[in-house]
Scaffold this motif. Structure first.
Motif, PDB file in Angstrom:
ATOM      1  N   GLY A  74       0.641  -1.358   0.134  1.00  0.00           N
ATOM      2  CA  GLY A  74       0.199   0.197   0.225  1.00  0.00           C
ATOM      3  C   GLY A  74       0.894   1.391   0.021  1.00  0.00           C
ATOM      4  O   GLY A  74       0.482   2.082  -0.679  1.00  0.00           O
ATOM      5  N   LEU A  75       1.903   1.254   0.630  1.00  0.00           N
ATOM      6  CA  LEU A  75       2.854   2.429   0.830  1.00  0.00           C
ATOM      7  C   LEU A  75       3.274   2.696  -0.462  1.00  0.00           C
ATOM      8  O   LEU A  75       3.344   3.891  -0.871  1.00  0.00           O
ATOM      9  N   GLN A  76       3.591   1.986  -1.123  1.00  0.00           N
ATOM     10  CA  GLN A  76       4.415   2.121  -2.599  1.00  0.00           C
ATOM     11  C   GLN A  76       3.459   2.126  -3.761  1.00  0.00           C
ATOM     12  O   GLN A  76       3.717   2.267  -4.946  1.00  0.00           O
ATOM     13  N   GLY A  77       2.105   2.120  -3.537  1.00  0.00           N
ATOM     14  CA  GLY A  77       0.970   2.331  -4.494  1.00  0.00           C
ATOM     15  C   GLY A  77       0.913   0.979  -5.261  1.00  0.00           C
ATOM     16  O   GLY A  77       0.406   0.903  -6.443  1.00  0.00           O
ATOM     17  N   GLY A  78       1.289   0.010  -4.712  1.00  0.00           N
ATOM     18  CA  GLY A  78       1.226  -1.554  -5.412  1.00  0.00           C
ATOM     19  C   GLY A  78       0.121  -2.343  -4.792  1.00  0.00           C
ATOM     20  O   GLY A  78       0.283  -3.542  -4.934  1.00  0.00           O
ATOM     21  N   LEU A  79      -1.033  -1.960  -4.447  1.00  0.00           N
ATOM     22  CA  LEU A  79      -1.938  -2.572  -3.809  1.00  0.00           C
ATOM     23  C   LEU A  79      -3.414  -2.438  -4.562  1.00  0.00           C
ATOM     24  O   LEU A  79      -3.736  -1.374  -4.822  1.00  0.00           O
ATOM     25  N   GLU A  80      -3.691  -3.591  -5.131  1.00  0.00           N
ATOM     26  CA  GLU A  80      -5.037  -3.324  -5.934  1.00  0.00           C
ATOM     27  C   GLU A  80      -6.127  -4.145  -5.568  1.00  0.00           C
ATOM     28  O   GLU A  80      -6.112  -5.267  -4.873  1.00  0.00           O
ATOM     29  N   TYR A  81      -7.525  -3.441  -5.484  1.00  0.00           N
ATOM     30  CA  TYR A  81      -8.641  -3.856  -4.939  1.00  0.00           C
ATOM     31  C   TYR A  81      -9.363  -4.631  -5.823  1.00  0.00           C
ATOM     32  O   TYR A  81      -9.634  -4.095  -7.233  1.00  0.00           O
ATOM     33  N   LEU A  82      -9.751  -5.766  -5.646  1.00  0.00           N
ATOM     34  CA  LEU A  82     -10.527  -6.618  -7.029  1.00  0.00           C
ATOM     35  C   LEU A  82     -11.821  -7.085  -6.189  1.00  0.00           C
ATOM     36  O   LEU A  82     -11.967  -8.429  -5.654  1.00  0.00           O
ATOM     37  N   PRO A  83     -12.845  -6.464  -6.322  1.00  0.00           N
ATOM     38  CA  PRO A  83     -14.056  -7.031  -5.677  1.00  0.00           C
ATOM     39  C   PRO A  83     -14.996  -7.974  -6.659  1.00  0.00           C
ATOM     40  O   PRO A  83     -14.638  -7.986  -8.134  1.00  0.00           O
ATOM     41  N   PHE A  84     -15.302  -9.231  -6.222  1.00  0.00           N
ATOM     42  CA  PHE A  84     -16.017 -10.072  -7.207  1.00  0.00           C
ATOM     43  C   PHE A  84     -17.031 -11.030  -6.530  1.00  0.00           C
ATOM     44  O   PHE A  84     -17.072 -10.711  -5.122  1.00  0.00           O
ATOM     45  N   ILE A  85     -17.728 -11.352  -7.209  1.00  0.00           N
ATOM     46  CA  ILE A  85     -19.043 -12.147  -6.707  1.00  0.00           C
ATOM     47  C   ILE A  85     -18.622 -13.519  -6.582  1.00  0.00           C
ATOM     48  O   ILE A  85     -18.052 -14.074  -7.566  1.00  0.00           O
ATOM     49  N   ASP A  86     -18.924 -14.074  -5.576  1.00  0.00           N
ATOM     50  CA  ASP A  86     -18.598 -15.894  -5.591  1.00  0.00           C
ATOM     51  C   ASP A  86     -19.831 -16.499  -5.837  1.00  0.00           C
ATOM     52  O   ASP A  86     -20.712 -16.056  -6.516  1.00  0.00           O
ATOM     53  N   GLU A  87     -19.674 -17.858  -5.977  1.00  0.00           N
ATOM     54  CA  GLU A  87     -20.722 -18.775  -6.487  1.00  0.00           C
ATOM     55  C   GLU A  87     -21.914 -18.802  -5.862  1.00  0.00           C
ATOM     56  O   GLU A  87     -23.089 -19.084  -6.251  1.00  0.00           O
ATOM     57  N   ASP A  88     -21.996 -18.201  -4.509  1.00  0.00           N
ATOM     58  CA  ASP A  88     -23.202 -18.121  -3.760  1.00  0.00           C
ATOM     59  C   ASP A  88     -24.030 -16.443  -4.101  1.00  0.00           C
ATOM     60  O   ASP A  88     -25.088 -16.137  -3.572  1.00  0.00           O
ATOM     61  N   GLY A  89     -23.352 -15.716  -4.962  1.00  0.00           N
ATOM     62  CA  GLY A  89     -23.740 -14.502  -5.401  1.00  0.00           C
ATOM     63  C   GLY A  89     -23.264 -13.282  -4.014  1.00  0.00           C
ATOM     64  O   GLY A  89     -23.994 -12.145  -4.231  1.00  0.00           O
ATOM     65  N   GLU A  90     -22.505 -13.842  -3.218  1.00  0.00           N
ATOM     66  CA  GLU A  90     -21.868 -12.779  -2.354  1.00  0.00           C
ATOM     67  C   GLU A  90     -20.776 -12.039  -2.909  1.00  0.00           C
ATOM     68  O   GLU A  90     -19.964 -12.697  -3.546  1.00  0.00           O
ATOM     69  N   GLN A  91     -20.710 -10.839  -2.534  1.00  0.00           N
ATOM     70  CA  GLN A  91     -19.649 -10.048  -3.003  1.00  0.00           C
ATOM     71  C   GLN A  91     -18.300 -10.463  -1.996  1.00  0.00           C
ATOM     72  O   GLN A  91     -18.659 -10.272  -0.774  1.00  0.00           O
ATOM     73  N   SER A  92     -17.142 -10.498  -2.638  1.00  0.00           N
ATOM     74  CA  SER A  92     -15.900 -10.678  -1.785  1.00  0.00           C
ATOM     75  C   SER A  92     -14.975  -9.980  -1.868  1.00  0.00           C
ATOM     76  O   SER A  92     -14.842  -9.512  -3.405  1.00  0.00           O
ATOM     77  N   ASP A  93     -14.068  -9.508  -1.265  1.00  0.00           N
ATOM     78  CA  ASP A  93     -13.063  -8.424  -1.461  1.00  0.00           C
ATOM     79  C   ASP A  93     -11.800  -9.193  -1.718  1.00  0.00           C
ATOM     80  O   ASP A  93     -11.425 -10.063  -0.781  1.00  0.00           O
ATOM     81  N   GLU A  94     -11.020  -8.747  -2.539  1.00  0.00           N
ATOM     82  CA  GLU A  94      -9.557  -9.470  -2.660  1.00  0.00           C
ATOM     83  C   GLU A  94      -8.626  -8.334  -2.889  1.00  0.00           C
ATOM     84  O   GLU A  94      -8.781  -7.255  -3.636  1.00  0.00           O
ATOM     85  N   TYR A  95      -7.411  -8.394  -2.447  1.00  0.00           N
ATOM     86  CA  TYR A  95      -6.166  -7.483  -2.496  1.00  0.00           C
ATOM     87  C   TYR A  95      -5.020  -8.249  -3.107  1.00  0.00           C
ATOM     88  O   TYR A  95      -4.637  -9.156  -2.708  1.00  0.00           O
ATOM     89  N   VAL A  96      -4.575  -7.550  -4.262  1.00  0.00           N
ATOM     90  CA  VAL A  96      -3.415  -7.955  -4.658  1.00  0.00           C
ATOM     91  C   VAL A  96      -2.141  -7.071  -4.497  1.00  0.00           C
ATOM     92  O   VAL A  96      -2.393  -5.993  -5.088  1.00  0.00           O
ATOM     93  N   GLY A  97      -1.145  -7.461  -3.771  1.00  0.00           N
ATOM     94  CA  GLY A  97      -0.128  -6.514  -3.570  1.00  0.00           C
ATOM     95  C   GLY A  97       1.086  -6.985  -4.239  1.00  0.00           C
ATOM     96  O   GLY A  97       1.404  -8.161  -4.934  1.00  0.00           O
ATOM     97  N   ILE A  98       2.284  -6.238  -4.424  1.00  0.00           N
ATOM     98  CA  ILE A  98       3.621  -6.577  -4.779  1.00  0.00           C
ATOM     99  C   ILE A  98       4.529  -7.544  -3.753  1.00  0.00           C
ATOM    100  O   ILE A  98       5.142  -8.333  -4.402  1.00  0.00           O
ATOM    101  N   LEU A  99       3.737  -7.763  -2.749  1.00  0.00           N
ATOM    102  CA  LEU A  99       4.357  -8.701  -1.849  1.00  0.00           C
ATOM    103  C   LEU A  99       3.149  -9.803  -1.392  1.00  0.00           C
ATOM    104  O   LEU A  99       2.181  -9.127  -1.030  1.00  0.00           O
ATOM    105  N   PRO A 100       3.299 -11.000  -1.175  1.00  0.00           N
ATOM    106  CA  PRO A 100       2.267 -11.886  -0.888  1.00  0.00           C
ATOM    107  C   PRO A 100       1.626 -11.517   0.582  1.00  0.00           C
ATOM    108  O   PRO A 100       2.795 -11.128   1.393  1.00  0.00           O
ATOM    109  N   SER A 101       0.480 -11.749   0.908  1.00  0.00           N
ATOM    110  CA  SER A 101       0.027 -11.130   2.079  1.00  0.00           C
ATOM    111  C   SER A 101      -1.377 -12.265   2.415  1.00  0.00           C
ATOM    112  O   SER A 101      -2.095 -12.496   1.268  1.00  0.00           O
ATOM    113  N   SER A 102      -1.660 -12.503   3.655  1.00  0.00           N
ATOM    114  CA  SER A 102      -2.700 -13.265   3.851  1.00  0.00           C
ATOM    115  C   SER A 102      -2.991 -13.245   5.468  1.00  0.00           C
ATOM    116  O   SER A 102      -2.099 -12.524   6.174  1.00  0.00           O
ATOM    117  N   ALA A 103      -4.240 -13.793   5.932  1.00  0.00           N
ATOM    118  CA  ALA A 103      -4.460 -13.594   7.309  1.00  0.00           C
ATOM    119  C   ALA A 103      -3.628 -14.701   8.096  1.00  0.00           C
ATOM    120  O   ALA A 103      -3.487 -14.416   9.302  1.00  0.00           O
TER     121      ALA A 103
END
Length: 676
Positions: A74-103
């Motif tokens: 995020g600091l270097q402007g390399g974080l992208e937000y990608l909202p999408f709809i899953d198979e149940d029709g629910e919206q999920s949020d995904e973020y793609v960065g220059i380094l891998p990250s997860s919970a």
């Protein structure tokens, strides 16, 4: 002068330096020594890249899954937000960065994100160029540019799939990675270090090396959970390093978007924020500089969402304000403007100026030799031969005298260590007796230990203060010796001595010089490794900062912080009685004082040797200039006519004049930059 203006001016000067070196290459056949000219051109290209990019080095620390990798993207402007709809029709949020990250715990090894600007020599478009250092291999391996995130995770993430690596790397152990990026919002080098729960000693060593290199730190904590006693050791280690080195720490509460639910009539993250700030105040009283403004709540996710909305033509300003990432960048920019950026540019300017002056001096010596009138050639030849006589003897005499003086000065600064143990006992024994050596009690002892050592080291008669005076006196002695040998440059001599600026002379053993070159940082690392009682060497040596502003060898501080915790664990394993544990803890103070004395002696001896080696390097260079000029004079005497000399003067004069002008302009920029 303003940082941006200084950076722009230096950039243009470096371009001029590079072009000038290429012009020197075109007349290199006329010069006595044009070795490594191509390396100097490459060096200038690298300096240009450094000037445009990593002006501040920032290490990110925190527990596993605290959001360090996510924050870097995020600091270097390399974080992208990608909202999408899953198979149940629910919206999920995904973020793609220059380094891998997860919970889950993500970073498996120390990772570094390095902006390289528009450097044409580095292919770092898209997600950047991934470079990997494998255990057991000396060189970095370039894996590829703009790789899919799964490929990067395969090398960098704890949960990465090794099957996504190159086949030849599947079974290799990754020690660290670098990601070089061409687009960055800040000219800062970011170290993403594994979480504090790491028990890999090799990685710990790499981490502490990054600590020494860093200009400042960001401590990252998740907004979903307040600081706990599990983080006592990491924060105490950070305190032990940052406070003596006067390095700033920025405290960041990340992921506030994930803790926005209401608790006690306000957002949950606000309660965590208050708890964390109180945690710091309770454990580090009277440490305002270390705590600073406390935790800054941020969300890189909210900023990424704002950019998504703005990309769709909608208003994202409210999301951007809530994310507060701009405020964090402003604080980092403030550190750049307050000194780190100017210091970075000065180092680059000093190195570029030295390269130009060294090459220009060679050209000027050749010109001077070929401008000598024919009837004066024999006189100049005899004079140069006379100057060269006894040079080996004078070098050995100088080295012997300066090394003897260094020994005397080191003995003088060691005297205060006789009282160190007593000083520590006076400040710590009562505190040790007042508790049960719990984690909180150990932390309190560690903090007090650092404060005591800090104050003692830099007191009016402390070893640090004394060494500053003794080192300056050693430097004066070296200058006096060289001045007595070579005199001053009055302009009347064919080979006049260069200005006596020993600090600007890079000392390196190229196999030709008859002495050992001591690199302070390398020597410090070799003398005292991270696992030793004085881990890391001396802060004021390894960071090239003045002891007037740097307080204490980090080794003794790390001992106070890490060593105490390890000793306490050992005592618990033995199920010692609390009184015995207290006594053994006090006994360790005496051992720590001895180790501090030994470690400090090693560090200052290396620093003193650097002065001596710089003087020897100066001596060597002057002798090399005399010898080269003598060779030119003898060659002229053997020539049938002076036409060759006139041609050499004609071709070299404009090159020498251009080099003189560039060196003067670089020095002028450095002089103006020092007033900041």
């Amino acid at each position: 002068m303003p940082l941006e203006e200084a950076q722009d001016e230096l950039k243009h000067l470096l371009v001029r330096c590079e072009r000038w070196l290429r012009a020197v290459d075109e007349v290199s056949e006329l010069l006595p020594d044009a070795r490594d000219l191509g390396s100097d051109v490459e060096r200038m290209e690298a300096l240009r890249t450094r000037a445009l990019s990593t002006m501040l080095k920032v290490a990110l620390l925190g527990r596993q899954s605290s959001g360090k990798s996510f924050l870097i993207s995020g600091l270097q402007g390399g974080l992208e937000y990608l909202p999408f709809i899953d198979e149940d029709g629910e919206q999920s949020d995904e973020y793609v960065g220059i380094l891998p990250s997860s919970a889950s715990p993500t970073t498996a090894c120390p990772s570094t994100v390095i902006p390289v600007g528009d450097d044409p020599t580095v292919d770092a478009y898209g997600r950047g160029l991934l470079r990997v250092k494998f255990r057991g291999r000396a060189d970095w391996v370039e894996v590829g540019t703009d790789l899919h995130r799964a490929e990067v995770a395969a090398y960098a993430a704890a949960d990465g799939n090794r099957a996504d690596r190159r086949s030849e790397h599947v079974n290799d152990h990754v020690e660290r990675i670098e990601l070089l990026i061409s687009k960055a919002r800040l000219p800062i080098k970011l170290f993403d270090l594994p979480g504090s729960e790491s028990e890999d000693e090799e990685r710990d060593e790499i981490m502490y090396e990054a600590w020494k290199e860093a200009d400042c730190f960001i401590y990252v904590s998740q907004a979903t959970e307040a600081l706990t006693s599990n983080e006592l050791r990491l924060i105490r280690d950070l305190y032990s390093h940052a406070v003596p080195a006067r390095k700033r720490v920025l405290w960041v509460l990340s992921g506030i978007d994930r803790a926005a639910q209401r608790e006690h009539n306000q957002a949950a993250w606000k309660n965590v924020l208050a708890t964390n700030n109180q945690y710091l105040r309770d454990r580090y009283p009277s440490s305002e500089r270390f705590i600073g403004e406390g935790f800054l709540p941020v969300s890189a996710a909210l900023e990424a969402q704002a950019e998504f909305e703005e990309g769709k033509g909608r208003d994202g300003s409210a999301l951007r304000r809530r994310g507060r990432m701009g405020e964090l960048r402003d604080r980092l920019q403030g550190l750049l403007e307050s000194g780190a950026g100017h210091k970075h540019l000065k180092l680059i300017g000093d190195e570029a100026g030295w390269v130009v002056r060294r090459r220009r001096r060679t050209i000027a010596d050749v010109l001077d030799a070929h401008r000598v009138a024919v009837d004066q050639l024999e006189v100049q030849r005899d004079g140069l031969r006379q100057e060269l006589e006894g040079m080996d003897e004078s070098l050995q005499r100088m080295l012997a005298e300066l090394n003897d003086e260094l020994d005397r000065r080191i003995r003088k600064i060691q005297r205060p260590f006789n009282g160190l143990a007593s000083e520590l006992h006076r400040g710590l024994d009562g505190l040790i007796d007042a508790g049960n050596l719990s984690a909180e009690h150990v932390n309190e002892i560690g903090v007090r230990h650092v404060q005591l050592f800090n104050e003692w080291m830099t007191g009016p008669e402390g070893p640090g203060t004394l060494w500053e005076r003794e080192r300056a006196a050693l430097d004066d002695s070296a200058r006096l010796f060289l001045r007595s040998l070579f005199g001053e440059d009055t302009g009347s001599r064919l080979v006049g001595p260069e200005p006596l600026d020993l600090d600007s002379i890079p000392v390196a053993n190229d196999g030709d010089n008859p002495w050992r070159a001591y690199g302070v940082v390398q020597d410090a690392a070799n003398v005292l490794g991270v696992a030793s009682p004085l881990a890391g060497g001396a802060v004021w040596l390894t960071t090239s900062l003045s002891l007037a502003t740097i307080a204490v060898p980090v080794g003794a501080a790390v001992l106070a912080a890490i060593g105490i915790a390890r000793i306490t664990d050992f005592l618990r394993e033995r199920e010692s009685k609390i009184q015995q544990a207290r006594q053994e803890r006090k006994d360790m103070i005496d051992e720590q004082a001895k180790e501090a004395r030994t470690g400090f002696e090693e560090m200052v001896r290396s620093d003193g040797r650097r002065v001596i080696d710089a003087a020897a390097e100066y001596h060597h260079r002057h002798r090399a200039r005399l010898r080269a000029t003598l060779d030119e004079i003898v060659q002229r005497m053997r020539a049938e006519d002076t036409e060759g000399s006139r041609e050499i003067v004609r071709r070299l004069t404009p090159v020498e004049e251009q080099g003189r002008a560039i060196a003067a302009d670089v020095q002028d920029l450095l002089d103006r930059n020092r007033t900041v």
